[in-house]
Motif scaffolding. Structure first.
Motif, PDB file in Angstrom:
ATOM      1  N   CYS A  78     -56.571  15.778  -4.116  1.00  0.00           N
ATOM      2  CA  CYS A  78     -55.866  14.359  -4.775  1.00  0.00           C
ATOM      3  C   CYS A  78     -54.989  13.967  -3.720  1.00  0.00           C
ATOM      4  CB  CYS A  78     -55.613  14.513  -6.098  1.00  0.00           C
ATOM      5  SG  CYS A  78     -54.414  15.456  -6.376  1.00  0.00           S
ATOM      6  N   GLY A  79     -54.640  12.904  -3.905  1.00  0.00           N
ATOM      7  CA  GLY A  79     -53.563  12.046  -3.119  1.00  0.00           C
ATOM      8  C   GLY A  79     -52.190  13.125  -3.174  1.00  0.00           C
ATOM      9  N   ARG A  80     -51.883  13.489  -4.518  1.00  0.00           N
ATOM     10  CA  ARG A  80     -50.776  14.417  -4.539  1.00  0.00           C
ATOM     11  C   ARG A  80     -50.761  15.525  -3.763  1.00  0.00           C
ATOM     12  NH1 ARG A  80     -48.385  18.593  -6.444  1.00  0.00           N
ATOM     13  NH2 ARG A  80     -46.469  18.564  -7.502  1.00  0.00           N
ATOM     14  N   VAL A 114     -45.033   9.994  -5.964  1.00  0.00           N
ATOM     15  CA  VAL A 114     -46.478   9.892  -6.610  1.00  0.00           C
ATOM     16  C   VAL A 114     -45.897   8.955  -8.054  1.00  0.00           C
ATOM     17  CG1 VAL A 114     -48.213  10.469  -8.263  1.00  0.00           C
ATOM     18  CG2 VAL A 114     -47.584  11.592  -5.856  1.00  0.00           C
ATOM     19  N   GLU A 123     -50.601   7.669  -6.418  1.00  0.00           N
ATOM     20  CA  GLU A 123     -50.992   8.383  -5.181  1.00  0.00           C
ATOM     21  C   GLU A 123     -51.611   7.538  -4.141  1.00  0.00           C
ATOM     22  OE1 GLU A 123     -54.085  10.955  -6.712  1.00  0.00           O
ATOM     23  OE2 GLU A 123     -52.492  12.147  -7.952  1.00  0.00           O
TER      24      GLU A 123
END
Length: 200
Positions: free
Chosen positions: A3-5, A57, A62
């Motif tokens: 994921c973006g995180r 975040v 994100e």
């Protein structure tokens, strides 16, 4: 897929202490989209990489948080790391033949009219005037495309129409993927309105 995180944390983990310090300093001044604010200096100083990732975040979500991270990396002269992050983010966002990842492709196919204008932009006036059930929409968007401050600012408005206007003011900073999420939330909560507008 990460994921973006996870991608932001991986990029920060690859910085040495001097680079990490320069990253935090630049994060205080990097230009931001309308509707977003900088993380306060006092909050940043003692954050480690995990805590800073969480803060990015929380403030930028994100998707935009990835963009902010890339921009800061570029601004401190770490273009190779910025490109690596951009490539990783692009790979993570590509549709996959199995699971839920195929859904954004299907959503996007119905989100645009022939002129290329997004559904929620084309029908702005009608949506502002006619959406009746907004709280569940905001609940779905919070933490995805709305941060907590934006969510609270919208909920503070005294009518649904004013809440929708406030939502549209934040939407100026959104990309089409964010608008797709709004459209899908509206389809679930105000299906008859969306169907009527799709036919108009």
């Amino acid at each position: 897929m990460p994921c973006g995180r996870d991608l932001i944390l991986k990029a920060l983990d690859n910085l040495n202490e001097d680079e990490f310090k320069r990253f935090k300093n630049k994060l205080l001044t990097v230009p931001l989209r309308d509707g977003y604010c900088h993380i306060p200096r006092g909050t940043l100083q003692d954050l480690d990489r995990v805590d800073l990732t969480d803060k990015i975040v929380r403030y930028y979500l994100e998707s935009y948080g990835l963009n902010v991270t890339m921009q800061v990396l570029q601004d401190i002269g770490m273009r190779e790391e910025a490109v690596t992050l951009q490539q990783a983010a692009g790979a993570a966002s590509r549709p996959h033949p199995t699971g839920n990842a195929v859904q954004p492709t299907q959503q996007s196919a119905t989100a645009f009219i022939p002129s290329g204008e997004h559904f929620v932009d084309r029908h702005r006036a009608s949506l502002i005037s006619n959406v009746t059930l907004l709280d569940p929409v905001l609940d779905q968007l919070c933490g995805q495309v709305l941060n907590e401050e934006q969510y609270d600012a919208i909920r503070a408005e005294n009518t649904t129409q004013n809440q929708m206007r406030k939502l549209y003011s934040f939407m100026r900073a959104w990309d089409n993927a964010c608008k797709d999420q709004l459209l899908e939330a509206l389809k679930k909560t105000n299906p008859f309105l969306v169907q009527r507008l799709e036919k108009s």
